[in-house]
Design a protein around this motif. Structure first.
Motif, PDB file in Angstrom:
ATOM      1  N   LEU A 148      31.821 -18.968  46.059  1.00 50.96           N
ATOM      2  CA  LEU A 148      30.848 -18.162  46.786  1.00 50.96           C
ATOM      3  C   LEU A 148      30.213 -18.997  47.884  1.00 50.96           C
ATOM      4  CD1 LEU A 148      28.985 -16.462  43.803  1.00 50.96           C
ATOM      5  CD2 LEU A 148      31.000 -15.673  45.031  1.00 50.96           C
ATOM      6  N   ALA A 149      29.709 -18.307  48.906  1.00 53.97           N
ATOM      7  CA  ALA A 149      29.062 -18.999  50.027  1.00 53.97           C
ATOM      8  C   ALA A 149      27.566 -18.702  50.021  1.00 53.97           C
ATOM      9  CB  ALA A 149      29.689 -18.530  51.330  1.00 53.97           C
ATOM     10  N   ARG A 150      26.870 -19.423  50.864  1.00 56.78           N
ATOM     11  CA  ARG A 150      25.415 -19.274  50.948  1.00 56.78           C
ATOM     12  C   ARG A 150      25.036 -17.802  51.180  1.00 56.78           C
ATOM     13  NH1 ARG A 150      21.448 -22.885  51.628  1.00 56.78           N
ATOM     14  NH2 ARG A 150      22.929 -24.549  52.076  1.00 56.78           N
ATOM     15  N   GLY A 151      24.096 -17.338  50.428  1.00 59.47           N
ATOM     16  CA  GLY A 151      23.616 -15.963  50.584  1.00 59.47           C
ATOM     17  C   GLY A 151      24.374 -14.959  49.744  1.00 59.47           C
ATOM     18  N   ASP A 152      25.540 -15.338  49.231  1.00 62.08           N
ATOM     19  CA  ASP A 152      26.271 -14.426  48.345  1.00 62.08           C
ATOM     20  C   ASP A 152      25.461 -14.235  47.069  1.00 62.08           C
ATOM     21  OD1 ASP A 152      28.232 -14.513  50.229  1.00 62.08           O
ATOM     22  OD2 ASP A 152      29.712 -15.587  49.009  1.00 62.08           O
ATOM     23  N   ARG A 153      25.641 -13.083  46.474  1.00 58.89           N
ATOM     24  CA  ARG A 153      24.877 -12.799  45.258  1.00 58.89           C
ATOM     25  C   ARG A 153      25.808 -12.522  44.071  1.00 58.89           C
ATOM     26  NH1 ARG A 153      21.853  -8.188  47.930  1.00 58.89           N
ATOM     27  NH2 ARG A 153      23.454  -8.606  49.496  1.00 58.89           N
ATOM     28  N   ILE A 154      25.278 -12.803  42.891  1.00 57.87           N
ATOM     29  CA  ILE A 154      26.018 -12.605  41.632  1.00 57.87           C
ATOM     30  C   ILE A 154      25.181 -11.666  40.794  1.00 57.87           C
ATOM     31  CG2 ILE A 154      26.970 -13.743  39.576  1.00 57.87           C
ATOM     32  CD1 ILE A 154      26.474 -16.446  41.226  1.00 57.87           C
ATOM     33  N   ARG A 155      25.763 -10.540  40.404  1.00 58.18           N
ATOM     34  CA  ARG A 155      25.005  -9.626  39.545  1.00 58.18           C
ATOM     35  C   ARG A 155      25.772  -9.437  38.235  1.00 58.18           C
ATOM     36  NH1 ARG A 155      21.974  -5.032  42.138  1.00 58.18           N
ATOM     37  NH2 ARG A 155      23.960  -4.589  43.159  1.00 58.18           N
ATOM     38  N   VAL A 156      25.165  -9.830  37.137  1.00 59.70           N
ATOM     39  CA  VAL A 156      25.791  -9.677  35.821  1.00 59.70           C
ATOM     40  C   VAL A 156      25.117  -8.506  35.122  1.00 59.70           C
ATOM     41  CG1 VAL A 156      26.325 -10.802  33.628  1.00 59.70           C
ATOM     42  CG2 VAL A 156      26.202 -12.173  35.722  1.00 59.70           C
ATOM     43  N   GLY A 157      25.912  -7.566  34.671  1.00 59.88           N
ATOM     44  CA  GLY A 157      25.361  -6.363  34.024  1.00 59.88           C
ATOM     45  C   GLY A 157      25.143  -6.557  32.538  1.00 59.88           C
ATOM     46  N   ALA A 158      25.300  -5.475  31.779  1.00 61.40           N
ATOM     47  CA  ALA A 158      25.069  -5.520  30.337  1.00 61.40           C
ATOM     48  C   ALA A 158      26.167  -6.338  29.662  1.00 61.40           C
ATOM     49  CB  ALA A 158      25.059  -4.109  29.770  1.00 61.40           C
ATOM     50  N   VAL A 159      25.779  -7.203  28.757  1.00 64.24           N
ATOM     51  CA  VAL A 159      26.717  -8.100  28.093  1.00 64.24           C
ATOM     52  C   VAL A 159      26.916  -7.662  26.646  1.00 64.24           C
ATOM     53  CG1 VAL A 159      27.186 -10.500  27.469  1.00 64.24           C
ATOM     54  CG2 VAL A 159      25.857  -9.998  29.529  1.00 64.24           C
ATOM     55  N   ALA A 160      28.170  -7.496  26.256  1.00 64.43           N
ATOM     56  CA  ALA A 160      28.476  -7.096  24.873  1.00 64.43           C
ATOM     57  C   ALA A 160      28.576  -8.337  23.999  1.00 64.43           C
ATOM     58  CB  ALA A 160      29.779  -6.302  24.857  1.00 64.43           C
ATOM     59  N   GLY A 161      27.470  -9.052  23.841  1.00 63.59           N
ATOM     60  CA  GLY A 161      27.475 -10.306  23.073  1.00 63.59           C
ATOM     61  C   GLY A 161      26.841 -11.395  23.911  1.00 63.59           C
ATOM     62  N   VAL A 162      27.482 -12.551  23.981  1.00 69.48           N
ATOM     63  CA  VAL A 162      26.989 -13.574  24.898  1.00 69.48           C
ATOM     64  C   VAL A 162      28.093 -13.984  25.867  1.00 69.48           C
ATOM     65  CG1 VAL A 162      25.119 -14.557  23.489  1.00 69.48           C
ATOM     66  CG2 VAL A 162      27.446 -15.427  23.224  1.00 69.48           C
ATOM     67  N   LEU A 163      27.656 -14.256  27.091  1.00 70.76           N
ATOM     68  CA  LEU A 163      28.550 -14.622  28.184  1.00 70.76           C
ATOM     69  C   LEU A 163      28.054 -15.950  28.752  1.00 70.76           C
ATOM     70  CD1 LEU A 163      30.663 -13.677  30.438  1.00 70.76           C
ATOM     71  CD2 LEU A 163      28.649 -12.921  31.704  1.00 70.76           C
TER      72      LEU A 163
END
Lengths: 349, 248
Positions: free
Chosen positions: A105-120
């Motif tokens: 990823l580059a500067r300013g890119d975003r990461i969105r993690v949704g609902a997790v079925a356990g642990v990630l």
């Protein structure tokens, strides 16, 4: 400004964890560390880190992060969860990052993690630049130590990265890592199985239990038939092993996990074997748990088998499909031929 | 029973999964048992057995955490067995800590209730508790939390009916037949007699926990004014404790 992942939304319980704080239990300090060390190892492998590097452990609902570094390589491993990568460039159309795959990823890119079925586990190449406390970067929220200021992630946090930019490595995908929970979790009876009635001992392996929402990193609280004590439920406190199944006065078992207390005064009917603990740690409230008795020799063989599997993971890395590669030159090519702009995230800031 | 399970002094091995083994000497809180546990812990440490990760001494047993990929349960039992001979009587002196303790009612929140439940006057409770030579049997439950044996029998009391949601760090309490010191703020149900300004747990210090199992402790009564002064120093990291004597 120094390289970081900044937190736009923290998720429900996002903490830094490594393989634990070993050697201080005699001072009352829990080991902590990843609930699922296999997935942590896999996430680290995907970004080229040593297995014991601290990564974000994400439970229930994931965070929303923005890259404040020239570039960063990340990967997620563990329970199923949607991971969206939103490029800063080109209008920010999101693309999905598969579990078990790396991305740059580059500067300013975003990461969105949704609902997790356990642990990630979300690992960053080079790791997070937080101080080790008593030899570990694992967060122990109860004592406020380790990780990022001893607590879960909060809005506005800047999680410092060790690397200012990602290496030129190819993006990779991990194949053949089966994280399906076993039909039953293997246990060894004891150390206090003699504190239970024969009926309780047979229920333990014949009944099924349900993981309740009261579970946390310290213990997995199970609902199911009550396991009856035969001589009271107070013992003189003794040591607690990983995977200890303790049964307090209400007869409902609690499997003690990463943040378990070092000693405890409830009878412990059995212990989940070490090879099955990562899969147990990955379970989510509502999941069904059954137990099966094995011998110590079977437990040792299972652990050796698992260690062999982990050692082999590095050979199961294959190049990631094109969409996941964010090598600049290739991105340019891809851009020209297919216009997959959303995949490119190539803002050279 | 296998040969490895026939151990000296009524000790026995108990399974605790495939990464921990319990060596149990009994099922009571007793100085004799604690001494055997601590002596074994020192021997295991000195033996530097490959695969042993750490040991946790408790009142009546030693938990040995190990790496099953390096040493099997059977091999570990074989290595521990010879270390169990002649443990009794090998009590180490331990360090001796003289900890200031303020028994003022504003900090010893349950002093009046303890006096009432034990049938002693408040002054007698304080006199007996501060005259007692305690020994640390176990550090556990919370980082640096100390369980002390040696409480005068007249002071023994069960938990309060209503546990507190918040017990301040440094609180000194009666827990059944023992005294305990809360190392960090936590919920708690024991009967609070006093508070020490000394930090039992401080990450700025190495080691972070002040006392270890086997150390001796006694409490020196101080006034509320003295407490406040020492507590101020402790917050600034300027209250350095040194043991009265250094044990073996």
């Amino acid at each position: 400004m120094s390289a970081a992942l900044a937190c736009l939304a923290p998720g429900l319980l996002t903490t830094l964890q490594d393989l634990g704080r070993v050697g201080y239990q005699h001072l009352g300090i829990p080991v902590s560390g990843a609930l699922d060390p296999i997935s942590l190892t896999a996430a680290n492998l995907l970004v080229g880190n040593p297995a014991a590097t601290a990564a974000l452990e994400i439970a229930y609902q994931g965070p929303y992060l923005v890259v404040e570094a020239d570039s960063v390589r990340i990967a997620g491993a563990g329970a199923a969860a949607p991971i969206e990568l939103i490029a800063a460039a080109e209008g920010g159309r999101p693309r999905r990052l598969q579990i078990g795959e790396s991305a740059r990823l580059a500067r300013g890119d975003r990461i969105r993690v949704g609902a997790v079925a356990g642990v990630l586990y979300l690992a960053a190449e080079g790791g997070f630049d937080v101080p080790a406390v008593l030899g570990s970067r694992s967060t122990l929220v109860r004592a406020g130590i380790g990780g990022f200021h001893g607590r879960p992630l909060q809005v506005g946090d800047r999680l410092p990265l060790c690397r200012a930019r990602a290496s030129e490595a190819e993006e990779v995908r991990l194949t053949g890592l089966d994280l399906t929970p076993p039909a039953s979790f293997r246990i060894i009876l004891g150390p206090q199985d003699d504190y239970f009635t024969p009926a309780a001992l047979s229920l333990l392996t014949q009944a099924s239990f349900t993981v309740t929402p009261a579970s946390d990193r310290m213990g997995m609280r199970l609902a199911g038939p009550r396991l009856e004590h035969s001589k009271g439920y107070n013992i003189v406190s003794d040591g607690i092993a990983p995977g200890t199944v303790q049964v307090p006065g209400n007869g409902l078992p609690i499997v003690l996990l990463a943040d378990r207390q070092t000693t405890g005064g409830y009878p412990k009917i059995a212990t989940v074997i070490s090879a099955d603990l990562p899969a147990l740690g990955r379970l989510t409230p509502g999941a069904t748990v059954r137990f099966r008795r094995v011998s110590i020799e079977e437990a040792e063989a299972a652990r050796r088998q698992q260690a062999a599997l982990i050692a082999e993971l590095a050979r199961r890395l294959v190049p990631a499909p094109r969409a996941a590669r964010i090598d600049e030159a290739q991105l340019q090519d891809a851009n020209l031929v297919s216009g997959m702009i959303d995949a490119l995230a190539g803002d050279p800031a | 029973m296998t040969a490895a399970d026939q151990l000296p002094q009524g000790a026995k091995f108990l399974a605790a999964g495939d990464t921990a083994l319990v060596v149990e000497f009994g099922n009571r809180v007793e100085e004799r048992l604690s001494a055997s546990v601590l002596a074994l812990a020192r021997r295991v440490e000195a033996a530097a057995i490959a695969g042993v990760v750490e040991t946790v001494p408790t009142f009546r047993s030693l938990m040995v955490h190990y790496d099953p990929l390096t040493i099997s349960n059977a091999q570990l039992k074989g290595r521990l067995q010879p270390l169990l001979s002649g443990l009794a009587g090998s009590v180490s002196a331990g360090r001796h800590w003289r900890l200031p303790a303020c028994y003022d009612r504003t900090l010893g929140l349950d002093l009046a209730e303890v006096a009432e439940r034990t049938g002693l006057s408040e002054a007698e409770v304080v006199a007996q508790h501060s005259a007692a030579p305690f020994r640390v049997y176990m550090v556990g439950f919370l980082p640096g939390f100390a369980y002390l044996g040696g409480l005068p029998a007249a002071l023994a009391l069960p938990r309060r009916e209503n546990p507190r949601l918040k017990v301040e760090a440094g609180s000194i309490a009666i827990a059944m037949s023992m005294s305990v010191i809360y190392s960090i703020e936590s919920p708690g149900g024991w009967n609070i007699l006093a508070r020490t300004p000394v930090a039992l747990w401080d990450l700025r210090r190495e080691p972070s926990a002040l006392v270890s199992a086997g150390d001796r402790v006694n409490f020196a009564p101080i006034s509320r004014a003295e407490y406040d002064e020492l507590a101020g120093k402790a917050r600034a990291g300027e209250l350095r404790m040194t043991p009265q004597s250094q044990g073996a």
